[in-house]
Design a protein around this motif. Structure first.
Motif, PDB file in Angstrom:
ATOM      1  N   ALA A  92       0.838  -1.201   0.000  1.00  0.00           N
ATOM      2  CA  ALA A  92       0.000   0.000   0.000  1.00  0.00           C
ATOM      3  C   ALA A  92       0.873   1.251   0.000  1.00  0.00           C
ATOM      4  O   ALA A  92       0.551   2.258  -0.642  1.00  0.00           O
ATOM      5  CB  ALA A  92      -0.922  -0.011   1.221  1.00  0.00           C
ATOM      6  N   GLY A  93       2.009   1.170   0.687  1.00  0.00           N
ATOM      7  CA  GLY A  93       2.934   2.300   0.725  1.00  0.00           C
ATOM      8  C   GLY A  93       3.487   2.621  -0.655  1.00  0.00           C
ATOM      9  O   GLY A  93       3.684   3.798  -1.000  1.00  0.00           O
ATOM     10  N   ALA A  94       3.723   1.593  -1.456  1.00  0.00           N
ATOM     11  CA  ALA A  94       4.227   1.828  -2.814  1.00  0.00           C
ATOM     12  C   ALA A  94       3.181   2.555  -3.654  1.00  0.00           C
ATOM     13  O   ALA A  94       3.518   3.403  -4.495  1.00  0.00           O
ATOM     14  CB  ALA A  94       4.600   0.492  -3.464  1.00  0.00           C
ATOM     15  N   VAL A  95       1.918   2.245  -3.431  1.00  0.00           N
ATOM     16  CA  VAL A  95       0.834   2.927  -4.166  1.00  0.00           C
ATOM     17  C   VAL A  95       0.757   4.400  -3.750  1.00  0.00           C
ATOM     18  O   VAL A  95       0.656   5.303  -4.592  1.00  0.00           O
ATOM     19  CB  VAL A  95      -0.508   2.208  -3.920  1.00  0.00           C
ATOM     20  N   ALA A  96       0.841   4.642  -2.443  1.00  0.00           N
ATOM     21  CA  ALA A  96       0.828   6.031  -1.965  1.00  0.00           C
ATOM     22  C   ALA A  96       2.028   6.797  -2.508  1.00  0.00           C
ATOM     23  O   ALA A  96       1.927   7.980  -2.861  1.00  0.00           O
ATOM     24  CB  ALA A  96       0.819   6.052  -0.434  1.00  0.00           C
ATOM     25  N   ALA A  97       3.183   6.117  -2.586  1.00  0.00           N
ATOM     26  CA  ALA A  97       4.397   6.770  -3.105  1.00  0.00           C
ATOM     27  C   ALA A  97       4.219   7.166  -4.567  1.00  0.00           C
ATOM     28  O   ALA A  97       4.730   8.213  -5.003  1.00  0.00           O
ATOM     29  CB  ALA A  97       5.595   5.846  -2.942  1.00  0.00           C
ATOM     30  N   ALA A  98       3.481   6.349  -5.323  1.00  0.00           N
ATOM     31  CA  ALA A  98       3.221   6.701  -6.730  1.00  0.00           C
ATOM     32  C   ALA A  98       2.437   8.009  -6.803  1.00  0.00           C
ATOM     33  O   ALA A  98       2.696   8.861  -7.669  1.00  0.00           O
ATOM     34  CB  ALA A  98       2.455   5.573  -7.419  1.00  0.00           C
ATOM     35  N   GLY A  99       1.493   8.183  -5.880  1.00  0.00           N
ATOM     36  CA  GLY A  99       0.730   9.434  -5.841  1.00  0.00           C
ATOM     37  C   GLY A  99       1.608  10.611  -5.457  1.00  0.00           C
ATOM     38  O   GLY A  99       1.574  11.671  -6.093  1.00  0.00           O
ATOM     39  N   ALA A 100       2.418  10.426  -4.425  1.00  0.00           N
ATOM     40  CA  ALA A 100       3.286  11.513  -3.956  1.00  0.00           C
ATOM     41  C   ALA A 100       4.300  11.894  -5.037  1.00  0.00           C
ATOM     42  O   ALA A 100       4.587  13.078  -5.244  1.00  0.00           O
ATOM     43  CB  ALA A 100       3.994  11.094  -2.672  1.00  0.00           C
ATOM     44  N   ALA A 101       4.853  10.880  -5.730  1.00  0.00           N
ATOM     45  CA  ALA A 101       5.850  11.157  -6.774  1.00  0.00           C
ATOM     46  C   ALA A 101       5.220  11.934  -7.926  1.00  0.00           C
ATOM     47  O   ALA A 101       5.813  12.890  -8.447  1.00  0.00           O
ATOM     48  CB  ALA A 101       6.449   9.836  -7.276  1.00  0.00           C
ATOM     49  N   ALA A 102       4.016  11.536  -8.317  1.00  0.00           N
ATOM     50  CA  ALA A 102       3.346  12.225  -9.429  1.00  0.00           C
ATOM     51  C   ALA A 102       3.039  13.669  -9.062  1.00  0.00           C
ATOM     52  O   ALA A 102       3.227  14.585  -9.872  1.00  0.00           O
ATOM     53  CB  ALA A 102       2.062  11.480  -9.804  1.00  0.00           C
ATOM     54  N   ALA A 103       2.580  13.878  -7.843  1.00  0.00           N
ATOM     55  CA  ALA A 103       2.249  15.245  -7.420  1.00  0.00           C
ATOM     56  C   ALA A 103       3.503  16.105  -7.310  1.00  0.00           C
ATOM     57  O   ALA A 103       3.477  17.299  -7.592  1.00  0.00           O
ATOM     58  CB  ALA A 103       1.514  15.203  -6.075  1.00  0.00           C
ATOM     59  N   THR A 104       4.603  15.489  -6.907  1.00  0.00           N
ATOM     60  CA  THR A 104       5.866  16.228  -6.800  1.00  0.00           C
ATOM     61  C   THR A 104       6.365  16.637  -8.177  1.00  0.00           C
ATOM     62  O   THR A 104       6.825  17.766  -8.386  1.00  0.00           O
ATOM     63  CB  THR A 104       6.926  15.356  -6.094  1.00  0.00           C
ATOM     64  N   ALA A 105       6.255  15.715  -9.138  1.00  0.00           N
ATOM     65  CA  ALA A 105       6.819  15.965 -10.473  1.00  0.00           C
ATOM     66  C   ALA A 105       5.905  16.822 -11.350  1.00  0.00           C
ATOM     67  O   ALA A 105       6.372  17.459 -12.298  1.00  0.00           O
ATOM     68  CB  ALA A 105       7.080  14.626 -11.170  1.00  0.00           C
ATOM     69  N   HIS A 106       4.615  16.845 -11.047  1.00  0.00           N
ATOM     70  CA  HIS A 106       3.658  17.482 -11.942  1.00  0.00           C
ATOM     71  C   HIS A 106       3.807  19.000 -11.900  1.00  0.00           C
ATOM     72  O   HIS A 106       3.869  19.587 -10.818  1.00  0.00           O
ATOM     73  CB  HIS A 106       2.237  17.088 -11.530  1.00  0.00           C
ATOM     74  N   PRO A 107       3.859  19.663 -13.073  1.00  0.00           N
ATOM     75  CA  PRO A 107       3.856  21.121 -13.068  1.00  0.00           C
ATOM     76  C   PRO A 107       2.439  21.635 -12.792  1.00  0.00           C
ATOM     77  O   PRO A 107       1.483  20.871 -12.924  1.00  0.00           O
ATOM     78  CB  PRO A 107       4.295  21.474 -14.496  1.00  0.00           C
ATOM     79  N   GLY A 108       2.319  22.882 -12.417  1.00  0.00           N
ATOM     80  CA  GLY A 108       0.984  23.458 -12.266  1.00  0.00           C
ATOM     81  C   GLY A 108       0.697  23.905 -10.856  1.00  0.00           C
ATOM     82  O   GLY A 108       1.578  23.928  -9.986  1.00  0.00           O
ATOM     83  N   THR A 109      -0.570  24.251 -10.630  1.00  0.00           N
ATOM     84  CA  THR A 109      -0.992  24.724  -9.310  1.00  0.00           C
ATOM     85  C   THR A 109      -1.036  23.552  -8.335  1.00  0.00           C
ATOM     86  O   THR A 109      -1.016  22.386  -8.733  1.00  0.00           O
ATOM     87  CB  THR A 109      -2.401  25.332  -9.379  1.00  0.00           C
ATOM     88  N   ASP A 110      -1.132  23.890  -7.053  1.00  0.00           N
ATOM     89  CA  ASP A 110      -1.237  22.831  -6.048  1.00  0.00           C
ATOM     90  C   ASP A 110      -2.446  21.941  -6.319  1.00  0.00           C
ATOM     91  O   ASP A 110      -2.371  20.709  -6.176  1.00  0.00           O
ATOM     92  CB  ASP A 110      -1.363  23.449  -4.648  1.00  0.00           C
ATOM     93  N   ALA A 111      -3.574  22.556  -6.716  1.00  0.00           N
ATOM     94  CA  ALA A 111      -4.785  21.766  -6.968  1.00  0.00           C
ATOM     95  C   ALA A 111      -4.574  20.808  -8.148  1.00  0.00           C
ATOM     96  O   ALA A 111      -5.011  19.652  -8.099  1.00  0.00           O
ATOM     97  CB  ALA A 111      -5.964  22.691  -7.241  1.00  0.00           C
ATOM     98  N   GLU A 112      -3.889  21.289  -9.190  1.00  0.00           N
ATOM     99  CA  GLU A 112      -3.630  20.423 -10.348  1.00  0.00           C
ATOM    100  C   GLU A 112      -2.676  19.288  -9.976  1.00  0.00           C
ATOM    101  O   GLU A 112      -2.838  18.149 -10.420  1.00  0.00           O
ATOM    102  CB  GLU A 112      -3.035  21.256 -11.495  1.00  0.00           C
ATOM    103  N   ARG A 113      -1.694  19.599  -9.152  1.00  0.00           N
ATOM    104  CA  ARG A 113      -0.735  18.563  -8.735  1.00  0.00           C
ATOM    105  C   ARG A 113      -1.427  17.534  -7.843  1.00  0.00           C
ATOM    106  O   ARG A 113      -1.153  16.338  -7.921  1.00  0.00           O
ATOM    107  CB  ARG A 113       0.438  19.219  -8.005  1.00  0.00           C
ATOM    108  N   LEU A 114      -2.356  18.014  -7.001  1.00  0.00           N
ATOM    109  CA  LEU A 114      -3.091  17.086  -6.151  1.00  0.00           C
ATOM    110  C   LEU A 114      -3.948  16.146  -7.010  1.00  0.00           C
ATOM    111  O   LEU A 114      -3.993  14.930  -6.771  1.00  0.00           O
ATOM    112  CB  LEU A 114      -3.950  17.880  -5.169  1.00  0.00           C
ATOM    113  N   ALA A 115      -4.604  16.724  -8.025  1.00  0.00           N
ATOM    114  CA  ALA A 115      -5.417  15.891  -8.929  1.00  0.00           C
ATOM    115  C   ALA A 115      -4.542  14.855  -9.624  1.00  0.00           C
ATOM    116  O   ALA A 115      -4.935  13.692  -9.772  1.00  0.00           O
ATOM    117  CB  ALA A 115      -6.135  16.778  -9.948  1.00  0.00           C
ATOM    118  N   ALA A 116      -3.326  15.273 -10.027  1.00  0.00           N
ATOM    119  CA  ALA A 116      -2.413  14.333 -10.695  1.00  0.00           C
ATOM    120  C   ALA A 116      -1.987  13.225  -9.735  1.00  0.00           C
ATOM    121  O   ALA A 116      -1.852  12.055 -10.126  1.00  0.00           O
ATOM    122  CB  ALA A 116      -1.194  15.084 -11.223  1.00  0.00           C
TER     123      ALA A 116
END
Lengths: 407, 310
Positions: free
Chosen positions: B153-177
């Motif tokens: 489950a931690g690996a799945v959460a890490a995929a979310g955190a990594a995508a939000a970290t790498a994604h350009p844009g506003t905080d809301a857009e990064r959260l959606a990513a």
């Protein structure tokens, strides 16, 4: 759907929402003879304080939950924890009532808020944690069931509550329009969920309240899960199926706007137009929905709506069931909860449906379902509010693609 | 023995040892621990109602579910109770549950005035007592297979955190990513509220009943929770953790089927003591930096089992 009355403007006025709800709550407390309410269930806290529940796992929602305390004749509620910023509340520190130390904190805090009411006063409460029981919270008060008080005030929605549900539904509809385009042979359930959750955020919704359902339905009940009813299994847990051309997918989703839930239901077919049999199920469903809506009016008994729906789709062998799933209902309400009163056509039975009537402000999610074993079936949901002279649709409607509405 | 049966055995033994004849659970995490069924996830708190009933003498489980999809084979269809909207049906079923009529002590994992009245009627000879603490105590110590599921489950959460970290844009857009990436990686159900605020991200999820999660400050030089993590050893008390904590907000709490005891922060849990094979969520926020990790307590010391982000 057929005739509806002219829709009033559904613009949310947050100040009015809070004032009207709080006045209703005070009036109901007086009617129920309550000196105070202590509320732990998220939707109840939201009703009293407008502190909105987070769309998180039950363990998180419970461990760090805000608590509302409402005193009779007091101008505003107390909020323990949560974020009081911008709310019309008396703020108090957070307590964590799932653990014994936190429950003891809550007991002390309630003593000070309730004063003499804590000793012999009549206090409505919706839930106690084990820790609250162990530490003797409210042990000197006369305890009443707050669930009854809350059910009474939630049943008839104010205009602003309708506006919230309307917004939730419209936004969910828009998100689902994107998901429908993504449903192609070979796609996985997780990919559809990913599109839906991203689109909800883009619609300004951060509260998805149910793990979104895209359930592929076996064409014969005997090929699906076994059930206690001998009927359909829906909605089961999600898993991660891969969809193939021709799969029949029943869709169900609910997300919150300002704490109020939407309820999206549709049937989709993967990668091809519906067969004549599938289209026939849809047209039977349309007839049931039309008939049910025609029967909706203030003062109508629940049973009249159920009878109209059943008469529009007479029992036919080998099925013989009423045109909704036997473990559910023809209609459920929606509001701060994704399913709340009114319930029509449940296992409460015909006497219950005959004894209860519709009234203005009730919100109804109609969810007939048609099943032809071997062919499959059609299920979708429509959401309406009962008005003074009929009903209005909420959410602005959503197409039935890939099914065709006969002209 | 399969994991859910190992868990059930531990839970039933502990309930029996605590003198509980029948246990009535309404909380989904307790139900998942005992029954092992996969049921539809819904967000938020719930009213208390009987969803899973356990006879501790026979080990029998009665589960609220209209279908057997997601239900382990060891719970037969005749031990499933279909969804009902009728309070009289709920009462009749509870009264008919083998063991209820003669029960001397009925355990509950929460309480409400309505359910108290109902249980008083169906188990007239029983004392109704809170027993959530019995289940929680069992759940604190994880089995090896539980740790594996928490890592996954931690690996799945890490995929979310990594995508939000790498994604350009506003905080809301990064959260959606981040939420989108987490769903693609295997979970469309959050544990806690995801956070993206400038350089800070925190993601968590529930996957196959278990929680994974982590929080990071992108480009952060220090890890404000480092001292707390180091202090997570068998025998450490809540007081020890307080001494290891940085200035600012911090929390050490159990992580398994979601948010669990022990709960240790500046206000609560001074008297708690850590044990081997506890899994903890350890977080701290200080000086504009934030970090959270999932930590396995072992005899060899703390092991961080959440992933580093790329």
């Amino acid at each position: 759907m057929t005739a509806a009355t002219a829709a009033p403007a559904l613009e949310l006025d947050v100040g009015r929402l809070r004032r009207e709800r709080y006045a209703k709550l005070q009036a109901q407390m007086a009617a129920d003879g309550l000196d105070a309410l202590v509320l732990l269930h998220g939707p109840h806290v939201a009703y009293a304080t407008d502190c909105l529940p987070e769309a998180v796992d039950v363990t998180h929602a419970s461990a760090t939950r805000p608590i509302a305390v409402v005193l009779a004749d007091h101008p505003q509620p107390c909020l323990l924890g949560g974020d009081p910023d911008g709310l019309d509340v008396d703020p108090h520190p957070t307590v964590w009532p799932e653990i014994d130390e936190g429950a003891a904190d809550l007991g002390t805090r309630l003593q000070s808020i309730l004063g003499r009411r804590a000793r012999g006063g009549r206090v409505g409460i919706d839930l106690m944690t084990g820790a609250m029981r162990r530490t003797g919270v409210l042990s000197a008060a006369e305890i009443a069931d707050a669930a009854n008080t809350m059910a009474a005030v939630k049943l008839h929605k104010t205009i602003d509550e309708l506006a919230c549900i309307h917004q939730a539904q419209a936004r969910t509809n828009r998100a689902m329009a994107t998901v429908a385009e993504a449903l192609v042979p070979g796609v996985r359930r997780s990919e559809l969920a990913a599109v839906f959750l991203r689109r909800l955020r883009e619609e300004g919704i951060d509260a998805n309240m149910i793990d979104v359902i895209f359930q592929p339905m076996a064409r014969r009940m005997a090929d699906g899960p076994r059930t206690t009813t001998g009927h359909l299994a829906f909605p089961t847990w999600s898993g991660d199926p891969v969809y193939a051309e021709g799969d029949l997918v029943w869709v169900d989703a609910g997300s919150d706007y300002h704490g109020y839930a939407s309820d999206f239901g549709r049937t989709w077919v993967v990668g091809r137009p519906p067969t004549p049999g599938e289209q026939r199920c849809f047209e039977r469903w349309l007839a049931v929905m039309d008939a049910a809506c025609t029967a909706i009016a203030p003062g109508a008994a629940f049973a009249e709506v159920c009878a109209a729906a059943a008469d529009a789709d007479p029992p036919r062998p080998p099925d013989g069931d009423r045109p909704w799933m036997p473990h559910f209902y023809l209609v459920h309400g929606v509001g701060l909860e994704s399913a709340e009163m009114p319930f029509l056509g449940t296992d409460n039975g015909p006497e219950f449906d005959a004894a209860h009537t519709l009234a203005p402000g009730m919100v109804m999610v109609l969810e007939p379902a048609i099943w032809e074993d071997g062919t499959g079936g059609y299920r979708a949901e429509e959401i309406v509010a009962v008005t003074e002279d009929g009903w209005i649709p909420l959410g602005g409607g959503h197409p039935y693609d890939p099914f065709e509405v006969p002209t | 023995m399969s994991l859910h049966l190992q868990r059930r055995t531990r839970a039933v033994d502990a309930l029996a040892a605590a003198g509980i004849d029948m246990m009535v659970c309404g909380r989904q995490d307790h139900i998942n621990y005992i029954a092992g069924a996969h049921q539809l996830w819904t967000a938020g708190t719930r009213p208390f109602g009987p969803v899973c009933t356990v006879n501790t003498a026979t080990g029998e489980i009665f589960l609220l579910s209209t279908w057997d999809e997601g239900v382990p084979d060891d719970i037969d269809l005749d031990h499933l109770h279909g969804i009902t909207w009728n309070g009289a049906v709920v009462a009749r079923r509870l009264a008919a549950t083998p063991g209820m009529a003669d029960a001397k002590r009925v355990g509950v994992d929460a309480w409400s005035p309505g359910m108290a009245g109902l249980l008083g009627a169906v188990a007239p000879n029983a004392e109704v007592v809170p027993a959530d603490d019995v289940l929680v105590r069992v759940r604190r110590i994880k089995l090896p297979s539980e740790v594996d599921l928490i890592r996954a489950a931690g690996a799945v959460a890490a995929a979310g955190a990594a995508a939000a970290t790498a994604h350009p844009g506003t905080d809301a857009e990064r959260l959606a990513a981040g939420v989108e990436a987490m769903a693609l990686a295997g979970s469309s159900t959050p544990a806690g509220e995801p956070e993206v605020c400038g350089s800070i991200v925190d993601f968590s999820c529930i996957r196959s009943h278990y929680e994974g999660g982590l929080g990071r400050t992108a480009g952060g030089a220090s890890r404000p929770h480092a001292g707390l993590v180091q202090a997570c050893v068998p025998g450490a008390t809540g007081q020890d953790l307080r001494q290891a904590a940085p200035d600012g907000d911090w929390l050490v709490r159990g992580s398994g089927m979601g948010f669990e005891p022990p709960v240790i922060n500046a206000r609560y849990g001074a008297g708690e003591a850590l044990e081997g094979n506890m899994v903890l969520s350890v977080s701290a926020r200080t000086g504009g930096e934030y970090a959270r990790d999932t930590v396995l307590v072992t005899e060899q010391g703390p092991e961080i089992i959440s992933l580093e982000l790329p």
